[in-house]
Design a protein around this motif. Structure first.
Motif, PDB file in Angstrom:
ATOM      1  N   LEU A  50       0.828  -1.207   0.000  1.00 36.51           N
ATOM      2  CA  LEU A  50       0.000   0.000   0.000  1.00 36.51           C
ATOM      3  C   LEU A  50       0.864   1.259   0.000  1.00 36.51           C
ATOM      4  CD1 LEU A  50      -2.751  -1.039   2.566  1.00 36.51           C
ATOM      5  CD2 LEU A  50      -3.129  -0.501   0.156  1.00 36.51           C
ATOM      6  N   ILE A  51       1.883   1.262   0.854  1.00 41.00           N
ATOM      7  CA  ILE A  51       2.774   2.421   0.940  1.00 41.00           C
ATOM      8  C   ILE A  51       3.519   2.614  -0.375  1.00 41.00           C
ATOM      9  CG2 ILE A  51       4.856   3.310   2.072  1.00 41.00           C
ATOM     10  CD1 ILE A  51       3.724   2.002   4.676  1.00 41.00           C
ATOM     11  N   SER A  52       3.918   1.519  -0.999  1.00 40.74           N
ATOM     12  CA  SER A  52       4.635   1.637  -2.278  1.00 40.74           C
ATOM     13  C   SER A  52       3.743   2.214  -3.379  1.00 40.74           C
ATOM     14  CB  SER A  52       5.211   0.289  -2.705  1.00 40.74           C
ATOM     15  OG  SER A  52       4.209  -0.572  -3.183  1.00 40.74           O
ATOM     16  N   TYR A  53       2.406   2.092  -3.201  1.00 37.88           N
ATOM     17  CA  TYR A  53       1.447   2.675  -4.143  1.00 37.88           C
ATOM     18  C   TYR A  53       0.876   3.992  -3.626  1.00 37.88           C
ATOM     19  CZ  TYR A  53       1.478  -1.346  -7.231  1.00 37.88           C
ATOM     20  OH  TYR A  53       1.866  -2.310  -8.112  1.00 37.88           O
ATOM     21  N   SER A  54       1.642   4.672  -2.762  1.00 40.60           N
ATOM     22  CA  SER A  54       1.345   6.017  -2.267  1.00 40.60           C
ATOM     23  C   SER A  54       0.251   6.098  -1.218  1.00 40.60           C
ATOM     24  CB  SER A  54       1.021   6.964  -3.430  1.00 40.60           C
ATOM     25  OG  SER A  54       2.101   7.021  -4.324  1.00 40.60           O
TER      26      SER A  54
END
Length: 78
Positions: free
Chosen positions: A58-62
């Motif tokens: 999720l974090i890698s997708y902002s």
């Protein structure tokens, strides 16, 4: 929120701070992304490691999460 009120649904899924505040005023429980992850771990639908992997993704997708909230989430997943 209006649909929850109309259909007498007492759980609202949202990460939006303002929407969650209004839900609280309307006496509707809220659950966000992190709450869903934690509930799935507690219900043994996913492992703690899978929850961490999902959070990293999720974090890698902002997906935005504050450092305090991230630290608390990691504590809960330990």
């Amino acid at each position: 929120l209006s649909l929850c009120t109309e259909k007498k649904i007492f759980l609202f899924l949202s990460d939006d701070k303002k929407a969650r505040k209004y839900a609280e005023i309307l006496d509707i429980s809220c659950l966000g992304t992190l709450g869903i992850l934690l509930s799935h771990v507690q219900e043994k639908r996913i492992t703690k490691q899978q929850a961490k992997d999902i959070l990293y993704l999720l974090i890698s997708y902002s997906y935005y999460i504050s450092t305090d909230t991230y630290a608390r989430m990691m504590e809960l997943l330990e």
